[in-house]
Design an enzyme around this catalytic site. Structure first.
Site, PDB file in Angstrom:
ATOM      1  N   LYS A 106     145.906 134.972  40.941  1.00 36.81           N
ATOM      2  CA  LYS A 106     144.663 135.354  41.783  1.00 36.81           C
ATOM      3  C   LYS A 106     144.394 134.164  42.595  1.00 36.81           C
ATOM      4  O   LYS A 106     143.293 133.207  42.487  1.00 36.81           O
ATOM      5  CB  LYS A 106     143.589 135.669  40.922  1.00 36.81           C
ATOM      6  N   GLY A 137     142.546 142.815  37.644  1.00 42.39           N
ATOM      7  CA  GLY A 137     141.424 143.332  37.383  1.00 42.39           C
ATOM      8  C   GLY A 137     140.368 142.740  36.601  1.00 42.39           C
ATOM      9  O   GLY A 137     140.978 141.509  36.180  1.00 42.39           O
ATOM     10  N   LYS A 192     137.169 136.574  44.418  1.00 38.56           N
ATOM     11  CA  LYS A 192     136.049 136.728  43.370  1.00 38.56           C
ATOM     12  C   LYS A 192     135.993 135.392  42.750  1.00 38.56           C
ATOM     13  O   LYS A 192     134.924 135.030  42.056  1.00 38.56           O
ATOM     14  CB  LYS A 192     136.337 137.646  42.481  1.00 38.56           C
ATOM     15  N   ARG A 256     137.588 130.668  33.381  1.00 37.49           N
ATOM     16  CA  ARG A 256     137.773 129.093  33.831  1.00 37.49           C
ATOM     17  C   ARG A 256     136.998 128.822  35.163  1.00 37.49           C
ATOM     18  O   ARG A 256     136.356 127.840  35.190  1.00 37.49           O
ATOM     19  CB  ARG A 256     139.322 128.669  33.836  1.00 37.49           C
ATOM     20  N   VAL A 280     143.978 125.861  34.659  1.00 40.12           N
ATOM     21  CA  VAL A 280     143.966 125.775  36.228  1.00 40.12           C
ATOM     22  C   VAL A 280     142.630 126.741  36.653  1.00 40.12           C
ATOM     23  O   VAL A 280     142.852 127.935  36.350  1.00 40.12           O
ATOM     24  CB  VAL A 280     144.982 126.122  37.170  1.00 40.12           C
ATOM     25  N   GLU A 282     141.630 128.639  39.733  1.00 40.80           N
ATOM     26  CA  GLU A 282     142.086 129.004  40.979  1.00 40.80           C
ATOM     27  C   GLU A 282     141.067 128.888  42.220  1.00 40.80           C
ATOM     28  O   GLU A 282     141.199 128.642  43.186  1.00 40.80           O
ATOM     29  CB  GLU A 282     142.540 130.339  40.977  1.00 40.80           C
TER      30      GLU A 282
END
Length: 332
Positions: A106, A137, A192, A256, A280, A282
């Site tokens: 993502k 999702g 998002k 995260r 991580v 993102e």
């Protein structure tokens, strides 16, 4: 039943490997961390990323890339966005036939602003590309691995690939819908994360539900604006790959990205917060990519711009909030 090679041994790759194994498929995971590989093979767990979770005993793991490449014709790519291009190029150099690539990343590539499916396609020889799709999702790995009810979307330009993803993963606790808007599903999953970091900051600063609701709502508006500009169906952002993923990521300590933001909101510096992350986030990298992409496309994304200032320009949180709340009067 099928064979699936899973590239990446993080939390979500591990959880989905477990889903595949429980669905009766043969699963081989590939990674670089010897401790995690040995733990999966000997103790059927991956405590570094999913502490306390017991994995299906049929799952095996290897650090040998060729072994994973030759294991199956279907690959699940569960790697951080920034690692994908290099790994796919290494895979491509060893291939002699078409493979199907399903990814769960993502993010957006910083240098090119490309989505992950575009990165994979770029890195593959055409004769090795048997189809590319995404599974995305509202799906925290910590809940999937203990079989809590979860719904996700499978998307690909090729309906056969979308159906393959649905058939591989769907079971009585993981419901998979197909969606033909690959652009929208990928962008929803990536964008998002920006709003999730901002949501964590708001929570860390001690603000209440009003602020959180405003952030998610106006954040969704930003996602939709950029998504439409890039060719997505705006209705996709009202589905699992959009608002569904947004809600779960902006409201949970499993996230995260939310966690990174929360640490910053509580007063840690960006570097301190990043150094404390085990996985991580993102959203940190995506914020930089999307800030510059929005500027390039002349798309108004005030939350993204404010977060970029906090993360990369050391703008104080209270100053950033004042700038957001003091913008010119507008209609919704």
């Amino acid at each position: 039943m099928s064979k699936v090679a899973v590239f990446g041994m993080g939390s979500f790759g591990t959880a989905l490997a477990n889903v595949l194994a429980q669905n009766g498929h043969d699963v081989l995971m590939w990674g670089k961390n010897k401790q995690s590989i040995d733990e999966v093979n000997q103790y059927h767990s991956n405590s570094r990323y999913l502490n306390g979770a017991q994995l299906d005993k049929s799952i095996t793991a290897t650090s040998n890339l060729n072994e994973a490449i030759n294991f199956s014709d279907t690959y699940l790519i569960a790697l951080p966005t920034k690692a994908i291009r290099e790994v796919i190029k290494n895979i491509d150099s060893q291939l002699d036939s078409k493979k199907v690539f399903i990814h769960v990343a993502k993010g957006i590539e910083n240098a090119t602003f490309k989505r992950v499916s575009e990165m994979i396609e770029d890195s593959l020889s055409p004769e090795h590309n048997g189809g590319i799709g995404v599974l995305s999702g509202p799906s925290h790995a910590e809940e999937v691995v203990i079989q809590q009810p979860t719904t996700v979307a499978a998307s690909s330009p090729d309906p056969k690939v979308s159906k393959l993803i649905q058939d591989l993963f769907m079971n009585d606790y993981l419901r998979v819908y197909t969606n033909d808007d690959l652009v929208g599903v990928e962008l929803g999953g990536a964008l998002k994360n920006i709003i999730a970091v901002a949501s964590g900051i708001v929570a860390g600063m001690g603000f209440g539900d009003n602020a959180k609701a405003a952030l998610m709502t106006r954040g969704l508006a930003e996602i939709s604006r950029l998504g439409e500009e890039l060719g997505a169906d705006p209705m996709t952002f009202l589905g699992l790959g959009g608002i569904g993923d947004l809600i779960v990521t902006c409201t949970s300590t499993h996230s995260r990205n939310y966690t990174l933001g929360y640490k910053i909101g509580q007063g840690k510096t960006v570097d301190e917060a990043l150094s404390e992350m085990n996985m991580v986030a993102e959203g940190f990298y995506t914020t930089e990519s999307v800030y510059h992409l929005a500027k390039q496309r002349n798309i108004d994304m005030p939350i993204t711009s404010a977060l970029y200032g906090v993360l990369f320009k050391q703008v104080p949180l209270d100053e950033s909030l004042k700038l957001l709340m003091g913008r010119d009067k507008k209609s919704e």
